[in-house]
Design a protein around this motif. Sequence first.
Motif, PDB file in Angstrom:
ATOM      1  N   ARG A  76      -8.043  10.725  -5.701  1.00  0.00           N
ATOM      2  CA  ARG A  76      -9.146   9.776  -5.547  1.00  0.00           C
ATOM      3  C   ARG A  76      -8.813   8.742  -4.476  1.00  0.00           C
ATOM      4  NH1 ARG A  76      -5.841   7.738  -9.246  1.00  0.00           N
ATOM      5  NH2 ARG A  76      -5.808   5.529  -9.724  1.00  0.00           N
ATOM      6  N   TRP A  77      -9.828   8.078  -3.993  1.00  0.00           N
ATOM      7  CA  TRP A  77      -9.645   7.002  -3.022  1.00  0.00           C
ATOM      8  C   TRP A  77      -9.165   5.764  -3.761  1.00  0.00           C
ATOM      9  CZ3 TRP A  77      -9.909   6.236   2.172  1.00  0.00           C
ATOM     10  CH2 TRP A  77      -9.883   4.912   2.606  1.00  0.00           C
ATOM     11  N   ILE A  78      -8.140   5.127  -3.242  1.00  0.00           N
ATOM     12  CA  ILE A  78      -7.674   3.849  -3.774  1.00  0.00           C
ATOM     13  C   ILE A  78      -7.472   2.920  -2.590  1.00  0.00           C
ATOM     14  CG2 ILE A  78      -5.822   2.629  -4.959  1.00  0.00           C
ATOM     15  CD1 ILE A  78      -5.235   5.133  -6.517  1.00  0.00           C
ATOM     16  N   ASP A  79      -8.058   1.747  -2.664  1.00  0.00           N
ATOM     17  CA  ASP A  79      -7.831   0.765  -1.613  1.00  0.00           C
ATOM     18  C   ASP A  79      -6.354   0.390  -1.597  1.00  0.00           C
ATOM     19  OD1 ASP A  79     -10.510   0.705  -0.873  1.00  0.00           O
ATOM     20  OD2 ASP A  79     -10.976  -0.905  -2.278  1.00  0.00           O
ATOM     21  N   LEU A  80      -5.781   0.292  -0.403  1.00  0.00           N
ATOM     22  CA  LEU A  80      -4.365  -0.033  -0.257  1.00  0.00           C
ATOM     23  C   LEU A  80      -4.134  -1.534  -0.402  1.00  0.00           C
ATOM     24  CD1 LEU A  80      -3.536   2.289   2.769  1.00  0.00           C
ATOM     25  CD2 LEU A  80      -3.091   2.696   0.346  1.00  0.00           C
ATOM     26  N   ASP A  81      -2.978  -1.870  -0.925  1.00  0.00           N
ATOM     27  CA  ASP A  81      -2.606  -3.269  -1.144  1.00  0.00           C
ATOM     28  C   ASP A  81      -2.189  -3.888   0.190  1.00  0.00           C
ATOM     29  OD1 ASP A  81      -1.499  -5.720  -1.971  1.00  0.00           O
ATOM     30  OD2 ASP A  81      -0.681  -4.828  -3.798  1.00  0.00           O
ATOM     31  N   PRO A  82      -2.863  -4.953   0.618  1.00  0.00           N
ATOM     32  CA  PRO A  82      -2.487  -5.603   1.876  1.00  0.00           C
ATOM     33  C   PRO A  82      -1.103  -6.246   1.837  1.00  0.00           C
ATOM     34  CG  PRO A  82      -4.197  -6.861   0.768  1.00  0.00           C
ATOM     35  CD  PRO A  82      -4.018  -5.595  -0.012  1.00  0.00           C
ATOM     36  N   ALA A  83      -0.513  -6.405   0.644  1.00  0.00           N
ATOM     37  CA  ALA A  83       0.828  -6.988   0.536  1.00  0.00           C
ATOM     38  C   ALA A  83       1.913  -5.980   0.878  1.00  0.00           C
ATOM     39  CB  ALA A  83       1.060  -7.517  -0.876  1.00  0.00           C
ATOM     40  N   GLY A  84       1.556  -4.701   0.976  1.00  0.00           N
ATOM     41  CA  GLY A  84       2.542  -3.685   1.324  1.00  0.00           C
ATOM     42  C   GLY A  84       2.592  -2.555   0.326  1.00  0.00           C
ATOM     43  N   TYR A  85       3.620  -1.745   0.457  1.00  0.00           N
ATOM     44  CA  TYR A  85       3.763  -0.564  -0.393  1.00  0.00           C
ATOM     45  C   TYR A  85       5.227  -0.393  -0.788  1.00  0.00           C
ATOM     46  CZ  TYR A  85       5.358   1.606   3.962  1.00  0.00           C
ATOM     47  OH  TYR A  85       6.043   1.887   5.125  1.00  0.00           O
ATOM     48  N   TYR A  86       5.447   0.440  -1.796  1.00  0.00           N
ATOM     49  CA  TYR A  86       6.788   0.700  -2.315  1.00  0.00           C
ATOM     50  C   TYR A  86       7.147   2.170  -2.146  1.00  0.00           C
ATOM     51  CZ  TYR A  86       7.338  -3.783  -4.663  1.00  0.00           C
ATOM     52  OH  TYR A  86       7.495  -5.116  -4.932  1.00  0.00           O
ATOM     53  N   LEU A  87       8.402   2.416  -1.803  1.00  0.00           N
ATOM     54  CA  LEU A  87       8.979   3.750  -1.874  1.00  0.00           C
ATOM     55  C   LEU A  87       9.988   3.704  -3.011  1.00  0.00           C
ATOM     56  CD1 LEU A  87       9.438   4.775   1.864  1.00  0.00           C
ATOM     57  CD2 LEU A  87       7.570   5.336   0.290  1.00  0.00           C
ATOM     58  N   ALA A 100      11.848   0.108  -2.941  1.00  0.00           N
ATOM     59  CA  ALA A 100      11.932  -0.593  -1.657  1.00  0.00           C
ATOM     60  C   ALA A 100      10.522  -0.987  -1.237  1.00  0.00           C
ATOM     61  CB  ALA A 100      12.580   0.304  -0.610  1.00  0.00           C
ATOM     62  N   HIS A 101      10.328  -2.271  -0.956  1.00  0.00           N
ATOM     63  CA  HIS A 101       9.020  -2.780  -0.542  1.00  0.00           C
ATOM     64  C   HIS A 101       8.949  -2.864   0.979  1.00  0.00           C
ATOM     65  CE1 HIS A 101       5.979  -5.939   0.317  1.00  0.00           C
ATOM     66  NE2 HIS A 101       5.316  -5.245  -0.587  1.00  0.00           N
ATOM     67  N   TYR A 127       7.865   7.636  10.566  1.00  0.00           N
ATOM     68  CA  TYR A 127       7.835   6.173  10.603  1.00  0.00           C
ATOM     69  C   TYR A 127       9.013   5.627   9.806  1.00  0.00           C
ATOM     70  CZ  TYR A 127       5.937   1.436   9.912  1.00  0.00           C
ATOM     71  OH  TYR A 127       5.739   0.076   9.884  1.00  0.00           O
ATOM     72  N   LYS A 128       9.840   4.801  10.420  1.00  0.00           N
ATOM     73  CA  LYS A 128      11.044   4.242   9.786  1.00  0.00           C
ATOM     74  C   LYS A 128      11.011   2.718   9.869  1.00  0.00           C
ATOM     75  CE  LYS A 128      12.775   8.384   9.271  1.00  0.00           C
ATOM     76  NZ  LYS A 128      12.383   9.098   8.104  1.00  0.00           N
ATOM     77  N   PRO A 129      10.221   2.082   8.998  1.00  0.00           N
ATOM     78  CA  PRO A 129      10.127   0.617   9.035  1.00  0.00           C
ATOM     79  C   PRO A 129      11.333  -0.049   8.393  1.00  0.00           C
ATOM     80  CG  PRO A 129       8.913   1.447   7.179  1.00  0.00           C
ATOM     81  CD  PRO A 129       9.439   2.661   7.926  1.00  0.00           C
ATOM     82  N   ALA A 130      11.461  -1.333   8.641  1.00  0.00           N
ATOM     83  CA  ALA A 130      12.505  -2.130   7.991  1.00  0.00           C
ATOM     84  C   ALA A 130      12.061  -2.445   6.565  1.00  0.00           C
ATOM     85  CB  ALA A 130      12.724  -3.425   8.762  1.00  0.00           C
ATOM     86  N   VAL A 131      12.999  -2.385   5.643  1.00  0.00           N
ATOM     87  CA  VAL A 131      12.710  -2.725   4.253  1.00  0.00           C
ATOM     88  C   VAL A 131      12.507  -4.235   4.160  1.00  0.00           C
ATOM     89  CG1 VAL A 131      13.644  -2.749   1.907  1.00  0.00           C
ATOM     90  CG2 VAL A 131      14.051  -0.780   3.379  1.00  0.00           C
ATOM     91  N   HIS A 132      11.448  -4.646   3.470  1.00  0.00           N
ATOM     92  CA  HIS A 132      11.174  -6.061   3.263  1.00  0.00           C
ATOM     93  C   HIS A 132      12.004  -6.598   2.100  1.00  0.00           C
ATOM     94  CE1 HIS A 132       8.449  -9.253   1.442  1.00  0.00           C
ATOM     95  NE2 HIS A 132       8.866  -9.789   2.568  1.00  0.00           N
ATOM     96  N   LYS A 133      11.969  -5.925   0.956  1.00  0.00           N
ATOM     97  CA  LYS A 133      12.731  -6.306  -0.233  1.00  0.00           C
ATOM     98  C   LYS A 133      13.094  -5.048  -1.003  1.00  0.00           C
ATOM     99  CE  LYS A 133      10.624 -10.821  -1.152  1.00  0.00           C
ATOM    100  NZ  LYS A 133       9.981 -11.671  -2.160  1.00  0.00           N
ATOM    101  N   THR A 134      14.220  -5.082  -1.685  1.00  0.00           N
ATOM    102  CA  THR A 134      14.623  -3.960  -2.527  1.00  0.00           C
ATOM    103  C   THR A 134      14.866  -4.462  -3.945  1.00  0.00           C
ATOM    104  OG1 THR A 134      15.694  -2.874  -0.658  1.00  0.00           O
ATOM    105  CG2 THR A 134      16.291  -2.088  -2.837  1.00  0.00           C
TER     106      THR A 134
END
Length: 186
Positions: A76-87, A100-101, A127-134
């Motif tokens: 289903r479609w879910i709006d993405l959180d503008p605060a970021g995402y977690y792996l 990892a945020h 895509y290899k972004p920098a981790v914001h918080k873990t």
Amino acid sequence: ILMTAASAAASSVLRVTPAPALRHRALVCPLRAVVAGKGSYPLPVEDDERTKRGGAAESAPPTFSRREIDDELSNRWIDLDPAGYYLISVDHDRGVIRAAHFLNVIDKEGRACDPMTGEVIPCDGSYKPAVHKTFSGRTAKELSVKILESEEGEGTVTMLVHANYLGREFQRAEACLVSGDKYVQD
């Protein structure tokens, strides 16, 4: 939001009672509910062939498997959180679940974009972004409390649908941690 499904099968309606601050109006949603205005998910409704016997809908449980429901809901479609995402990952050697945020911005089409370049984040693993918080925890509950109820996690989740998703994924990750199975994020 508190949901009650009492007599939902008979009425084909799921009554949603908003949290106390929002109780100025009650919401009534058909079981084939629209998610974020983008689509519906397949819960049993009277006109569904899988809920009929002899031409009339009965109150017997429908033949949707848990897997069918979960697979459909995962698409289903879910709006993405503008605060970021977690792996999310499981570290079997240390006995912890890690989350990892990463920061993102959401463009007009609802796509996650790199906060520095504005480029759409590809889903191919390049895509290899920098981790914001873990964050890490020994249980799903410990990890959820760190992220959702402490200053440490403040601002990393701003949408209830995102918090709900994380809770489900942390539970799945904990089950893999306990069983020794490999965890794959949904």
